[in-house]
Scaffold this motif. Structure first.
Motif, PDB file in Angstrom:
ATOM      1  N   THR A 246      85.359  47.314 -59.678  1.00  0.00           N
ATOM      2  CA  THR A 246      84.997  47.523 -61.085  1.00  0.00           C
ATOM      3  C   THR A 246      86.097  48.181 -61.907  1.00  0.00           C
ATOM      4  OG1 THR A 246      84.036  49.694 -60.654  1.00  0.00           O
ATOM      5  CG2 THR A 246      82.570  47.767 -60.459  1.00  0.00           C
ATOM      6  N   GLY A 247      87.053  48.824 -61.242  1.00  0.00           N
ATOM      7  CA  GLY A 247      88.085  49.558 -61.965  1.00  0.00           C
ATOM      8  C   GLY A 247      87.604  50.922 -62.411  1.00  0.00           C
ATOM      9  N   GLU A 248      86.371  51.267 -62.081  1.00  0.00           N
ATOM     10  CA  GLU A 248      85.820  52.567 -62.442  1.00  0.00           C
ATOM     11  C   GLU A 248      86.628  53.677 -61.757  1.00  0.00           C
ATOM     12  OE1 GLU A 248      81.365  53.379 -62.863  1.00  0.00           O
ATOM     13  OE2 GLU A 248      81.840  54.102 -60.851  1.00  0.00           O
ATOM     14  N   LYS A 249      86.933  54.738 -62.514  1.00  0.00           N
ATOM     15  CA  LYS A 249      87.743  55.826 -61.973  1.00  0.00           C
ATOM     16  C   LYS A 249      86.898  57.074 -61.758  1.00  0.00           C
ATOM     17  CE  LYS A 249      92.016  54.345 -64.153  1.00  0.00           C
ATOM     18  NZ  LYS A 249      93.081  54.713 -65.081  1.00  0.00           N
ATOM     19  N   THR A 250      87.225  57.790 -60.672  1.00  0.00           N
ATOM     20  CA  THR A 250      86.603  59.077 -60.389  1.00  0.00           C
ATOM     21  C   THR A 250      87.701  60.080 -60.073  1.00  0.00           C
ATOM     22  OG1 THR A 250      86.277  58.413 -58.084  1.00  0.00           O
ATOM     23  CG2 THR A 250      84.389  58.183 -59.536  1.00  0.00           C
TER      24      THR A 250
ATOM     25  N   ALA B   2      83.258  64.915 -56.941  1.00  0.00           N
ATOM     26  CA  ALA B   2      83.746  63.767 -57.716  1.00  0.00           C
ATOM     27  C   ALA B   2      82.974  63.617 -59.019  1.00  0.00           C
ATOM     28  CB  ALA B   2      83.643  62.498 -56.896  1.00  0.00           C
ATOM     29  N   GLU B   3      83.714  63.230 -60.068  1.00  0.00           N
ATOM     30  CA  GLU B   3      83.129  62.984 -61.376  1.00  0.00           C
ATOM     31  C   GLU B   3      83.702  61.699 -61.946  1.00  0.00           C
ATOM     32  OE1 GLU B   3      83.677  66.329 -63.976  1.00  0.00           O
ATOM     33  OE2 GLU B   3      83.061  67.740 -62.433  1.00  0.00           O
ATOM     34  N   LEU B   4      82.902  60.995 -62.714  1.00  0.00           N
ATOM     35  CA  LEU B   4      83.319  59.758 -63.361  1.00  0.00           C
ATOM     36  C   LEU B   4      84.339  60.061 -64.457  1.00  0.00           C
ATOM     37  CD1 LEU B   4      82.857  56.696 -63.632  1.00  0.00           C
ATOM     38  CD2 LEU B   4      81.051  57.219 -65.267  1.00  0.00           C
TER      39      LEU B   4
ATOM     40  N   GLU C 276      91.150  65.974 -68.463  1.00  0.00           N
ATOM     41  CA  GLU C 276      91.489  67.313 -68.964  1.00  0.00           C
ATOM     42  C   GLU C 276      90.330  68.279 -68.734  1.00  0.00           C
ATOM     43  OE1 GLU C 276      94.475  68.188 -70.124  1.00  0.00           O
ATOM     44  OE2 GLU C 276      95.235  66.140 -69.933  1.00  0.00           O
ATOM     45  N   GLU C 277      89.114  67.819 -68.963  1.00  0.00           N
ATOM     46  CA  GLU C 277      87.929  68.663 -68.791  1.00  0.00           C
ATOM     47  C   GLU C 277      87.751  69.058 -67.322  1.00  0.00           C
ATOM     48  OE1 GLU C 277      84.683  71.013 -69.315  1.00  0.00           O
ATOM     49  OE2 GLU C 277      86.141  70.332 -70.804  1.00  0.00           O
ATOM     50  N   PHE C 278      88.028  68.151 -66.395  1.00  0.00           N
ATOM     51  CA  PHE C 278      87.923  68.467 -64.971  1.00  0.00           C
ATOM     52  C   PHE C 278      88.865  69.617 -64.622  1.00  0.00           C
ATOM     53  CE2 PHE C 278      89.048  68.089 -60.503  1.00  0.00           C
ATOM     54  CZ  PHE C 278      87.816  67.921 -59.898  1.00  0.00           C
ATOM     55  N   TYR C 279      90.121  69.516 -65.067  1.00  0.00           N
ATOM     56  CA  TYR C 279      91.096  70.579 -64.791  1.00  0.00           C
ATOM     57  C   TYR C 279      90.668  71.895 -65.444  1.00  0.00           C
ATOM     58  CZ  TYR C 279      94.544  67.557 -62.548  1.00  0.00           C
ATOM     59  OH  TYR C 279      95.201  66.734 -61.668  1.00  0.00           O
TER      60      TYR C 279
END
Length: 65
Positions: free
Chosen positions: A25-29, A43-45, A53-56
């Motif tokens: 699907t090309g979906e990134k996590t 893991a987050e979508l 940026e929000e993950f960091y």
């Protein structure tokens, strides 16, 4: 209101952050990659660069530029 910074999970460091992309699907996590079990933890979508940026920011990690 300032968001609470979460601790980096035990056994992981900032260097363990990895983005994976689905072949189908090309979906990134994004998450903390474990070489022991070869999978992402916490893991987050990812839909946009803002999600990365929000993950960091959530874990108080400085992102390498």
């Amino acid at each position: 209101m300032k968001k609470k910074i979460l601790p980096v999970p035990d056994g992981f460091t900032a260097e363990d952050v990895k983005i994976e992309s689905s072949i189908c699907t090309g979906e990134k996590t994004i998450g903390f990659y474990s070489t022991a079990d070869k999978k992402l933890h916490c893991a987050e979508l990812v839909r946009t660069n803002a999600d990365i940026e929000e993950f960091y920011r959530k874990y108080g990690i400085e992102k390498d530029r």
